[in-house]
Design a protein around this motif. Structure first.
Motif, PDB file in Angstrom:
ATOM      1  N   VAL A   1     -11.081  40.839  45.280  1.00  0.00           N
ATOM      2  CA  VAL A   1     -10.787  40.586  46.687  1.00  0.00           C
ATOM      3  C   VAL A   1     -11.641  39.428  47.189  1.00  0.00           C
ATOM      4  O   VAL A   1     -12.868  39.418  46.986  1.00  0.00           O
ATOM      5  N   ASP A   2     -11.047  38.474  47.833  1.00  0.00           N
ATOM      6  CA  ASP A   2     -11.796  37.335  48.372  1.00  0.00           C
ATOM      7  C   ASP A   2     -12.869  37.812  49.348  1.00  0.00           C
ATOM      8  O   ASP A   2     -12.651  38.737  50.139  1.00  0.00           O
ATOM      9  N   GLY A   3     -14.020  37.162  49.280  1.00  0.00           N
ATOM     10  CA  GLY A   3     -15.095  37.460  50.210  1.00  0.00           C
ATOM     11  C   GLY A   3     -16.037  38.557  49.768  1.00  0.00           C
ATOM     12  O   GLY A   3     -17.064  38.777  50.414  1.00  0.00           O
TER      13      GLY A   3
ATOM     14  N   THR B   1     -20.785  51.404  57.179  1.00  0.00           N
ATOM     15  CA  THR B   1     -19.797  52.479  57.030  1.00  0.00           C
ATOM     16  C   THR B   1     -18.515  52.024  56.347  1.00  0.00           C
ATOM     17  O   THR B   1     -17.822  52.837  55.723  1.00  0.00           O
ATOM     18  N   GLU B   2     -18.183  50.740  56.474  1.00  0.00           N
ATOM     19  CA  GLU B   2     -16.989  50.235  55.789  1.00  0.00           C
ATOM     20  C   GLU B   2     -17.006  48.718  55.729  1.00  0.00           C
ATOM     21  O   GLU B   2     -17.717  48.049  56.498  1.00  0.00           O
TER      22      GLU B   2
ATOM     23  N   THR C   1     -17.888  53.657  46.932  1.00  0.00           N
ATOM     24  CA  THR C   1     -17.265  54.168  48.152  1.00  0.00           C
ATOM     25  C   THR C   1     -16.887  53.032  49.091  1.00  0.00           C
ATOM     26  O   THR C   1     -15.774  52.994  49.635  1.00  0.00           O
ATOM     27  N   LEU C   2     -17.812  52.092  49.294  1.00  0.00           N
ATOM     28  CA  LEU C   2     -17.500  50.956  50.156  1.00  0.00           C
ATOM     29  C   LEU C   2     -16.424  50.068  49.551  1.00  0.00           C
ATOM     30  O   LEU C   2     -15.502  49.624  50.241  1.00  0.00           O
ATOM     31  N   ALA C   3     -16.517  49.808  48.259  1.00  0.00           N
ATOM     32  CA  ALA C   3     -15.534  48.939  47.604  1.00  0.00           C
ATOM     33  C   ALA C   3     -14.125  49.517  47.687  1.00  0.00           C
ATOM     34  O   ALA C   3     -13.150  48.783  47.875  1.00  0.00           O
ATOM     35  N   ALA C   4     -14.024  50.834  47.566  1.00  0.00           N
ATOM     36  CA  ALA C   4     -12.710  51.486  47.604  1.00  0.00           C
ATOM     37  C   ALA C   4     -12.006  51.223  48.923  1.00  0.00           C
ATOM     38  O   ALA C   4     -10.777  51.088  48.970  1.00  0.00           O
ATOM     39  N   GLY C   5     -12.766  51.133  50.006  1.00  0.00           N
ATOM     40  CA  GLY C   5     -12.170  50.864  51.308  1.00  0.00           C
ATOM     41  C   GLY C   5     -11.530  49.495  51.400  1.00  0.00           C
ATOM     42  O   GLY C   5     -10.690  49.256  52.275  1.00  0.00           O
TER      43      GLY C   5
END
Length: 396
Positions: free
Chosen positions: A329-331, A174-175, A210-214
């Motif tokens: 973004v790291d990780g 979900t995120e 969608t996930l990346a935007a979070g």
């Protein structure tokens, strides 16, 4: 306490499973794959399975060439032939695209790819019944052909499992979890649990943005509708090469049962959709266009009829080439935006991602990992074909 792993792959489709296998092949077996439904049930299931190296981008052509070697030796590597059929791949162009064809073939040959020009008489032997008068020149890859994306993905999955990789189906992410500095350290799952990881790899196609935007990462990846039509000629089509018809802007493949699968090669007016909400059949206009084009190309079909249609969605980027590499973004590592190329390059995608994550560089011959970097869009340095075909956009 949350589960933990070194590598967490979001997406149990072809690319995610190839990455999982390749990480294990690198000796990294602390790998978890999360699939929200069942393996290969997303856009992998909609792939037309064409195998070709005919690209105007050297890195992409080289990745396809690597893929052909894997498909050819699949039984030795995976104990599974992945349903690959080496029927060949044929490209035909009109007068307006002869120069791009010649330049692309020269580039491919320079990479060591087996391809050459063939004349009209040879094409008539390779595929009897084709109307050839509007073609000016042809190129042929005898080692290309067709595969089955679902079977390929499941072969990656089975081998990865045997090597120690964990695969969880029916597990919706979900995120992404981020710390105070913005680094990604895991995922939140729909059942309320968390999984922490050193590396989270987004390999979930048009669902990645969608996930990346979070996590504060903007992905310009859209789902482009791709309509495919199936036709029975009246008698089963014999084994013939895949045809890329760049005069009529279509491609035609022989299905295992002898029917023909037709797809569109004109991407000048793309239709973007919600990948979870679109009609899974070709519309009347697309069917009519396909029928007219096919009747022109195969005028002597004995008793043609439409047997079905379906619709997939390419996860496309602005330059119709994938994003493969670390995010800002790291990780968080990205493997998305495959733009219709994903099946044929999937073995190379897995190796490229594993190489970059484990070694920081790749040993894939003639592949520049920098070509697929996320930052190229902001830099205005898009990865376009060196020799684009008029009318065909960047898909070739």
């Amino acid at each position: 306490m949350p589960d933990t792993t070194t590598f967490l792959i979001v997406g149990g489709g072809l690319e995610g499973l190839s990455i999982a296998y390749s990480l294990a092949d690198h000796g990294e077996t602390d790998v978890v794959v999360l699939e929200r439904d069942t393996l290969c049930s997303g856009m992998t299931a909609k792939s037309s399975g064409v195998v070709r190296c005919h690209y105007g981008t050297p890195s992409l052509a080289a990745m396809s060439w690597y893929g052909i070697d894997v498909f050819t030796h699949a039984t030795e590597i995976f104990g599974d032939d992945m349903s690959f059929r080496q029927c060949g791949y044929l490209v035909g162009v009109g007068d307006d695209n002869v120069k791009p064809l010649e330049a692309t073939v020269a580039m491919m040959q320079g990479l060591g790819i087996t391809t050459d020009f063939v004349d009209h008489d040879t094409v008539a032997e390779l595929w009897p019944g084709l109307h050839l008068d509007d073609f000016a020149r042809f190129a042929y890859e005898p080692l290309g052909g067709r595969g089955e994306a679902y079977m390929t993905g499941m072969a990656f999955a089975a081998t990865a499992r045997k090597m120690g990789v964990t695969i969880r189906q029916g597990t919706t992410v979900t995120e992404l979890l981020t710390d105070s500095g913005g680094s990604v350290y895991g995922v939140q799952v729909a059942d309320g649990s968390q999984i922490h990881a050193e590396h989270v790899i987004l390999a979930n196609g048009p669902w990645a943005p969608t996930l990346a935007a979070g996590a504060g990462v903007e992905l310009d990846v859209k789902a482009q509708r791709a309509q495919l039509v199936l036709v029975d000629q009246g008698v089963p089509t014999p084994e013939v090469p895949v045809l890329s018809d760049l005069a009529a802007l279509q491609y035609i493949c022989r299905e295992p049962n002898g029917e023909l699968l037709m797809g569109n090669s004109d991407h000048q007016t793309p239709e973007f959709v919600d990948p979870d909400r679109y009609v899974n059949r070709a519309d009347d206009d697309a069917i009519e266009k396909n029928v007219v084009k096919l009747a022109h190309r195969l005028p002597d079909m004995p008793d043609p009829r439409i047997t079905g249609s379906y619709v997939g969605a390419y996860d496309v980027t602005p330059d119709y080439n994938p994003i493969i590499g670390p995010s800002p973004v790291d990780g968080l590592f990205l493997a998305t935006g495959f733009s219709g190329h994903g099946f044929k390059i999937s073995p190379a995608v897995g190796k490229l991602v594993a190489d970059l994550l484990v070694d920081g560089t790749t040993t894939l011959p003639n592949v520049d990992a920098d070509d697929f970097r996320y930052s190229r869009f902001a830099e205005g340095d898009l990865l376009f074909s060196l020799h684009p075909y008029e009318g065909a956009g960047e898909m070739r």
